[in-house]
Design a protein around this motif. Sequence first.
Motif, mmCIF file in Angstrom:
data_model
loop_
_atom_site.group_PDB
_atom_site.id
_atom_site.type_symbol
_atom_site.label_atom_id
_atom_site.label_comp_id
_atom_site.label_asym_id
_atom_site.label_seq_id
_atom_site.Cartn_x
_atom_site.Cartn_y
_atom_site.Cartn_z
ATOM 1 N N UNK A 1 34.690 -18.698 -5.750
ATOM 2 C CA UNK A 1 33.827 -19.329 -4.805
ATOM 3 C C UNK A 1 32.743 -18.336 -4.433
ATOM 4 N N UNK A 2 31.520 -18.815 -4.418
ATOM 5 C CA UNK A 2 30.375 -17.961 -4.120
ATOM 6 C C UNK A 2 29.824 -18.317 -2.745
ATOM 7 N N UNK A 3 29.964 -17.394 -1.799
ATOM 8 C CA UNK A 3 29.459 -17.568 -0.447
ATOM 9 C C UNK A 3 28.227 -16.683 -0.264
ATOM 10 N N UNK A 4 27.545 -16.820 0.841
ATOM 11 C CA UNK A 4 26.361 -16.001 1.090
ATOM 12 C C UNK A 4 26.683 -14.511 1.156
ATOM 13 N N UNK A 5 27.848 -14.182 1.711
ATOM 14 C CA UNK A 5 28.191 -12.778 1.921
ATOM 15 C C UNK A 5 29.287 -12.229 1.006
ATOM 16 N N UNK A 6 29.881 -13.113 0.183
ATOM 17 C CA UNK A 6 30.996 -12.651 -0.653
ATOM 18 C C UNK A 6 31.241 -13.606 -1.816
ATOM 19 N N UNK A 7 31.984 -13.089 -2.796
ATOM 20 C CA UNK A 7 32.495 -13.888 -3.911
ATOM 21 C C UNK A 7 34.010 -13.790 -3.822
ATOM 22 N N UNK A 8 34.689 -14.932 -3.901
ATOM 23 C CA UNK A 8 36.141 -14.964 -3.800
ATOM 24 C C UNK A 8 36.706 -15.488 -5.119
ATOM 25 N N UNK A 9 37.536 -14.695 -5.767
ATOM 26 C CA UNK A 9 38.194 -15.082 -7.010
ATOM 27 C C UNK A 9 39.683 -15.258 -6.747
ATOM 28 N N UNK A 10 40.197 -16.423 -7.062
ATOM 29 C CA UNK A 10 41.638 -16.660 -6.941
ATOM 30 C C UNK A 10 42.307 -15.915 -8.085
ATOM 31 N N UNK A 11 43.434 -15.272 -7.814
ATOM 32 C CA UNK A 11 44.137 -14.506 -8.844
ATOM 33 C C UNK A 11 45.606 -14.906 -8.896
ATOM 34 N N UNK A 12 46.210 -14.650 -10.037
ATOM 35 C CA UNK A 12 47.650 -14.828 -10.210
ATOM 36 C C UNK A 12 48.247 -13.425 -10.273
ATOM 37 N N UNK A 13 48.824 -12.945 -9.166
ATOM 38 C CA UNK A 13 49.339 -11.579 -9.132
ATOM 39 C C UNK A 13 50.513 -11.336 -10.078
ATOM 40 N N UNK A 14 51.095 -12.395 -10.625
ATOM 41 C CA UNK A 14 52.210 -12.251 -11.547
ATOM 42 C C UNK A 14 51.779 -11.924 -12.972
ATOM 43 N N UNK A 15 50.486 -11.937 -13.219
ATOM 44 C CA UNK A 15 49.990 -11.650 -14.568
ATOM 45 C C UNK A 15 49.438 -10.233 -14.643
ATOM 46 N N UNK A 16 49.565 -9.644 -15.823
ATOM 47 C CA UNK A 16 49.079 -8.287 -16.065
ATOM 48 C C UNK A 16 47.555 -8.291 -16.153
ATOM 49 N N UNK A 17 46.916 -7.344 -15.487
ATOM 50 C CA UNK A 17 45.453 -7.284 -15.488
ATOM 51 C C UNK A 17 44.881 -6.975 -16.870
ATOM 52 N N UNK A 18 45.708 -6.477 -17.775
ATOM 53 C CA UNK A 18 45.237 -6.159 -19.123
ATOM 54 C C UNK A 18 45.457 -7.295 -20.116
ATOM 55 N N UNK A 19 46.073 -8.402 -19.684
ATOM 56 C CA UNK A 19 46.299 -9.554 -20.567
ATOM 57 C C UNK A 19 45.102 -10.493 -20.528
ATOM 58 N N UNK A 20 44.875 -11.172 -21.646
ATOM 59 C CA UNK A 20 43.771 -12.120 -21.742
ATOM 60 C C UNK A 20 44.282 -13.457 -22.252
ATOM 61 N N UNK A 21 43.602 -14.532 -21.833
ATOM 62 C CA UNK A 21 43.916 -15.889 -22.256
ATOM 63 C C UNK A 21 42.677 -16.459 -22.921
ATOM 64 N N UNK A 22 42.857 -17.115 -24.060
ATOM 65 C CA UNK A 22 41.713 -17.715 -24.741
ATOM 66 C C UNK A 22 41.341 -19.021 -24.048
ATOM 67 N N UNK A 23 40.103 -19.108 -23.589
ATOM 68 C CA UNK A 23 39.588 -20.290 -22.913
ATOM 69 C C UNK A 23 38.405 -20.803 -23.730
#
Length: 65
Positions: A1-23
Amino acid sequence: MDFLDKVVNIVDPGRDVDDFTEVTVGGQAVDYPSTYVVPLQAVDLALREFLLGDESNVPCEVIKK
């Protein structure tokens, strides 16, 4: 979500930050960080939290502008 003062990204904390998913978007496949691939219910809860003030506490990262 893009607000005037910030960008908010929803995350799944159960996933490894180094893993990727093909979209696939517009016919092109892209490797996307798996931490940003979340269930639709999490998106609904986050919208309610940030736009309506609900207290769902969806895991997210906030980037200030």
